[in-house]
Design an enzyme around this catalytic site. Structure first.
Site, PDB file in Angstrom:
ATOM      1  N   ASN A  11      -4.842  -6.505  10.204  1.00 61.13           N
ATOM      2  CA  ASN A  11      -3.654  -6.720   9.369  1.00 61.13           C
ATOM      3  C   ASN A  11      -2.415  -6.780  10.272  1.00 61.13           C
ATOM      4  OD1 ASN A  11      -1.552  -6.614   7.523  1.00 61.13           O
ATOM      5  ND2 ASN A  11      -1.922  -4.486   6.923  1.00 61.13           N
ATOM      6  N   LYS A  57       0.602  -7.372   9.417  1.00 61.24           N
ATOM      7  CA  LYS A  57       1.844  -7.026   8.694  1.00 61.24           C
ATOM      8  C   LYS A  57       2.894  -8.111   8.983  1.00 61.24           C
ATOM      9  CE  LYS A  57       0.390  -2.292   8.977  1.00 61.24           C
ATOM     10  NZ  LYS A  57       0.719  -0.898   8.884  1.00 61.24           N
ATOM     11  N   HIS A  66      -1.770  -2.468  -0.477  1.00 64.09           N
ATOM     12  CA  HIS A  66      -1.481  -1.751   0.772  1.00 64.09           C
ATOM     13  C   HIS A  66      -0.372  -0.736   0.506  1.00 64.09           C
ATOM     14  CE1 HIS A  66      -0.105  -0.874   4.823  1.00 64.09           C
ATOM     15  NE2 HIS A  66      -1.290  -1.288   5.233  1.00 64.09           N
ATOM     16  N   GLU A  86       2.184   0.026   2.043  1.00 62.73           N
ATOM     17  CA  GLU A  86       3.562  -0.466   2.250  1.00 62.73           C
ATOM     18  C   GLU A  86       4.020  -1.293   1.041  1.00 62.73           C
ATOM     19  OE1 GLU A  86       2.747  -2.161   6.082  1.00 62.73           O
ATOM     20  OE2 GLU A  86       2.500  -0.139   6.865  1.00 62.73           O
ATOM     21  N   GLU A 130      -6.919   4.332   3.402  1.00 63.34           N
ATOM     22  CA  GLU A 130      -5.895   4.417   4.440  1.00 63.34           C
ATOM     23  C   GLU A 130      -4.940   5.570   4.117  1.00 63.34           C
ATOM     24  OE1 GLU A 130      -5.283   0.480   6.672  1.00 63.34           O
ATOM     25  OE2 GLU A 130      -4.078   0.398   4.873  1.00 63.34           O
ATOM     26  N   GLY A 183       0.009   4.024  11.482  1.00 62.08           N
ATOM     27  CA  GLY A 183       1.054   3.857  12.494  1.00 62.08           C
ATOM     28  C   GLY A 183       1.493   5.151  13.157  1.00 62.08           C
ATOM     29  N   SER A 233      -4.216   4.016  12.333  1.00 58.78           N
ATOM     30  CA  SER A 233      -4.231   4.318  13.777  1.00 58.78           C
ATOM     31  C   SER A 233      -5.589   4.087  14.441  1.00 58.78           C
ATOM     32  CB  SER A 233      -3.746   5.751  14.031  1.00 58.78           C
ATOM     33  OG  SER A 233      -2.398   5.880  13.627  1.00 58.78           O
TER      34      SER A 233
HETATM   35  P1  PGA Z   1      -2.226   0.970  11.849  1.00 57.47           P
HETATM   36  O1  PGA Z   1      -2.064   0.283  10.416  1.00 57.47           O
HETATM   37  O2  PGA Z   1      -3.585   0.596  12.390  1.00 57.47           O
HETATM   38  O3  PGA Z   1      -1.115   0.384  12.679  1.00 57.47           O
HETATM   39  O4  PGA Z   1      -2.103   2.431  11.664  1.00 57.47           O
HETATM   40  C1  PGA Z   1      -3.141   0.208   9.511  1.00 57.47           C
HETATM   41  C2  PGA Z   1      -2.700  -0.440   8.225  1.00 57.47           C
HETATM   42  O5  PGA Z   1      -1.583  -0.180   7.751  1.00 57.47           O
HETATM   43  O6  PGA Z   1      -3.459  -1.235   7.624  1.00 57.47           O
END
Ligand code: PGA
Length: 242
Positions: free
Chosen positions: A9, A11, A92, A94, A164, A170, A205
């Site tokens: 992903n 983003k 997601h 976000e 997640e 992140g 992460s």
């Molecule tokens: P990340 O993001 O691997 O940077 O922690 C995962 C995600 O939000 O799908």
């Protein structure tokens, strides 16, 4: 054993250069996993083109909850299948926290995607505060039920869930396999009660360094990778380990 699914992903990151770097390394890769890339929508056509010779799928990071019509700025599931997308991400964290998407809207998106023949990856996860208050499984239940109740049994064959935990995204600190197992087993059990099966991915992460340990866990069917999917070397390493 079913094949793992490794999803990248991007983003709101990436560029044509990153896409071509990734294609260069990914297209020649012999990999035992299914791989799907989620670039921003403007790069979807390019991604489909560069990965057309390889068995790398492309998906959208979000989709409209409507099928078509006067919804300026939106992209429908049918349009995504029309240009060759196979997957889309739905719900997601976000989208939930920054764009106010609630469970009802997410269920509508999931429904539209499934109807159009896309494979929606439904994201679920709790905040740190909810975990501290021991509410993780309640949050997961609410998020899951909203979609399962709405869609019924129709989409069982392609149900893909990504757990997640928001505190792990992140942060550089993934959840432990013990923490992941509890949630994945719980989701599997809840779905089984309704006669449904799912591939359950973990996200938060993920790096080449922790991939092996995560994928060795039989409860983890694949990974949703954010930051590390933007670096061709890291993402290819993750795919190689799968
Ligand atoms: P990340 O993001 O691997 O940077 O922690 C995962 C995600 O939000 O799908």
């Amino acid at each position: 054993m079913q094949r793992s699914l490794i999803a990248g992903n991007w983003k709101m990151n990436g560029s044509k250069k990153i896409l071509s770097d990734l294609a260069e390394q990914l297209c020649s890769l012999q990999c035992d996993a299914d791989v799907v890339i989620f670039p921003p929508n403007v790069y979807i056509r390019d991604a489909i083109e560069v990965f057309s010779g390889a068995s790398i799928a492309v998906g959208a990071q979000d989709v409209s909850e409507y099928s078509h019509g006067a919804y300026t700025g939106e992209i429908s599931s049918e349009m995504l299948t029309d240009v060759g997308c196979d997957y889309c991400i739905v719900g997601h964290s976000e989208r939930r926290s920054l764009f106010g998407e609630d469970n009802l809207k997410i269920a509508d998106k999931f429904y539209q995607a499934s109807e159009a023949g896309l494979i929606p990856i439904l994201c679920l996860g709790e905040t740190l505060n909810q975990r501290k208050k021991d509410e993780t499984l309640d949050v997961i239940t609410t998020q899951l039920n909203a979609v399962v109740k709405y869609t019924g049994k129709v989409f069982s064959s392609d149900l893909v869930i990504a757990y997640e935990p928001i505190w792990a995204i992140g942060s550089g600190k993934p959840a432990s396999t013990g923490q992941i197992q509890i949630v994945h087993q719980y989701i599997r059990c809840k779905l089984r009660e309704k006669g449904l099966n799912a591939k359950i991915l973990y996200g938060g992460s993920v790096t080449p360094e922790n991939t092996k340990e995560l994928l060795e866990d039989p409860d983890i069917d694949g990974l949703l990778v954010g930051g590390a999917s933007l670096d061709a070397k890291s993402f290819v390493q993750i795919c190689k380990l799968a």
